[in-house]
Design a protein around this motif. Structure first.
Motif, PDB file in Angstrom:
ATOM      1  N   CYS A  77       0.829  -1.209   0.000  1.00  0.00           N
ATOM      2  CA  CYS A  77       0.000   0.000   0.000  1.00  0.00           C
ATOM      3  C   CYS A  77       0.865   1.261   0.000  1.00  0.00           C
ATOM      4  O   CYS A  77       0.575   2.227  -0.718  1.00  0.00           O
ATOM      5  N   LEU A 114       0.869   4.255  -2.799  1.00  0.00           N
ATOM      6  CA  LEU A 114       0.624   5.657  -2.438  1.00  0.00           C
ATOM      7  C   LEU A 114       1.791   6.545  -2.857  1.00  0.00           C
ATOM      8  O   LEU A 114       1.591   7.682  -3.277  1.00  0.00           O
ATOM      9  N   GLU A 148       1.472   7.756  -6.162  1.00  0.00           N
ATOM     10  CA  GLU A 148       0.311   8.636  -6.276  1.00  0.00           C
ATOM     11  C   GLU A 148      -0.935   7.931  -6.804  1.00  0.00           C
ATOM     12  O   GLU A 148      -1.759   8.533  -7.488  1.00  0.00           O
ATOM     13  N   LEU A 149      -1.091   6.662  -6.478  1.00  0.00           N
ATOM     14  CA  LEU A 149      -2.353   5.985  -6.772  1.00  0.00           C
ATOM     15  C   LEU A 149      -3.409   6.460  -5.779  1.00  0.00           C
ATOM     16  O   LEU A 149      -3.097   6.867  -4.667  1.00  0.00           O
ATOM     17  N   ASP A 150      -4.663   6.394  -6.191  1.00  0.00           N
ATOM     18  CA  ASP A 150      -5.764   6.748  -5.297  1.00  0.00           C
ATOM     19  C   ASP A 150      -5.869   5.717  -4.170  1.00  0.00           C
ATOM     20  O   ASP A 150      -5.353   4.598  -4.283  1.00  0.00           O
ATOM     21  N   PRO A 151      -6.557   6.079  -3.085  1.00  0.00           N
ATOM     22  CA  PRO A 151      -6.625   5.179  -1.923  1.00  0.00           C
ATOM     23  C   PRO A 151      -7.126   3.771  -2.233  1.00  0.00           C
ATOM     24  O   PRO A 151      -6.528   2.789  -1.785  1.00  0.00           O
ATOM     25  N   VAL A 160      -3.606   3.972   4.534  1.00  0.00           N
ATOM     26  CA  VAL A 160      -4.210   5.072   3.769  1.00  0.00           C
ATOM     27  C   VAL A 160      -4.705   6.165   4.706  1.00  0.00           C
ATOM     28  O   VAL A 160      -4.437   7.364   4.490  1.00  0.00           O
ATOM     29  N   GLN A 201      -3.261  10.042   4.934  1.00  0.00           N
ATOM     30  CA  GLN A 201      -4.111  11.202   4.717  1.00  0.00           C
ATOM     31  C   GLN A 201      -4.158  12.110   5.945  1.00  0.00           C
ATOM     32  O   GLN A 201      -4.338  13.322   5.813  1.00  0.00           O
TER      33      GLN A 201
END
Length: 205
Positions: free
Chosen positions: A109, A113, A116-119, A165, A169
């Protein structure tokens, strides 16, 4: 300051513990030293290689950097020479598998991230990284992969990746989030086995 980045440590730790789980399974099946090494390498490296290929990171890190293969082979050596000691633990393969599941869910994960992949895709990559090595290990000895069995497995990895994630954030400490996520995956997996928890099924099945 760490000599190696946190993500590398997570990958190496996951490779080692998953490698031992694969090697112990090979010892139980009576395989020779070559078979032990093959199962250790498959369990320790397959998940990370699947992740890297899906992310377009070629050649996969496990092939580009010798320390990953050496770590998997060290795990094979640990099981070959010390399997009697390790087998004294309660359900050693399951315990090591649960620990490796946590390390790889977090590292997969985190890497997604970082690119820059989405959650949601990042969580998916975390789960695939976590379950890939164990699935290949089980298939090589003609066992149904744990991810397809009744016990909670992929769900534990998903929760660990989701913690990563949320922590990212919220801007929390990387090491604290990683430690919390690994501990959560390990605890959920072990407790689910202890109490026979299963993922929800459709009614009537």
């Amino acid at each position: 300051m760490d000599i190696l980045p946190l993500g590398v440590w997570l990958d190496l730790l996951g490779t080692y513990v998953f490698g031992i789980s694969g090697a112990l399974l090979a010892v139980r099946r009576g395989l020779d030293i070559f078979g032990i090494a093959v199962l250790s390498v498959a369990a320790g490296l397959a998940g990370g290689m699947i992740r890297d290929m899906l992310l377009g990171a070629t050649p996969p890190t496990a092939l580009a950097e010798p320390r990953y293969l050496l770590t998997a082979l060290a795990a094979a050596g640990t099981a070959f020479f010390g399997h009697r000691l390790v087998e004294r633990l309660s359900k050693p393969v399951m315990m090591l598998d649960a620990l490796g599941l946590g390390f790889f869910a977090v590292s997969g994960c985190r890497k997604a991230l970082a690119l820059e992949l989405d959650p949601l895709p990042a969580i998916l990559l975390g789960v695939l990284t976590a379950v890939g090595g164990g699935a290949v290990r089980d298939l090589l000895v003609a066992e149904p992969p744990r991810v397809l069995r009744e016990e909670i497995y992929a769900l534990a990895a998903m929760i660990g990746a989701a913690i990563v994630v949320v922590g990212a954030q919220a801007g929390l400490s990387d090491s604290a989030v990683a430690g919390t996520a690994v501990a959560a995956v390990f605890a959920i997996r072990v407790i689910s086995v202890r109490f026979g928890w299963r993922a929800p099924r459709a009614r009537g099945t």
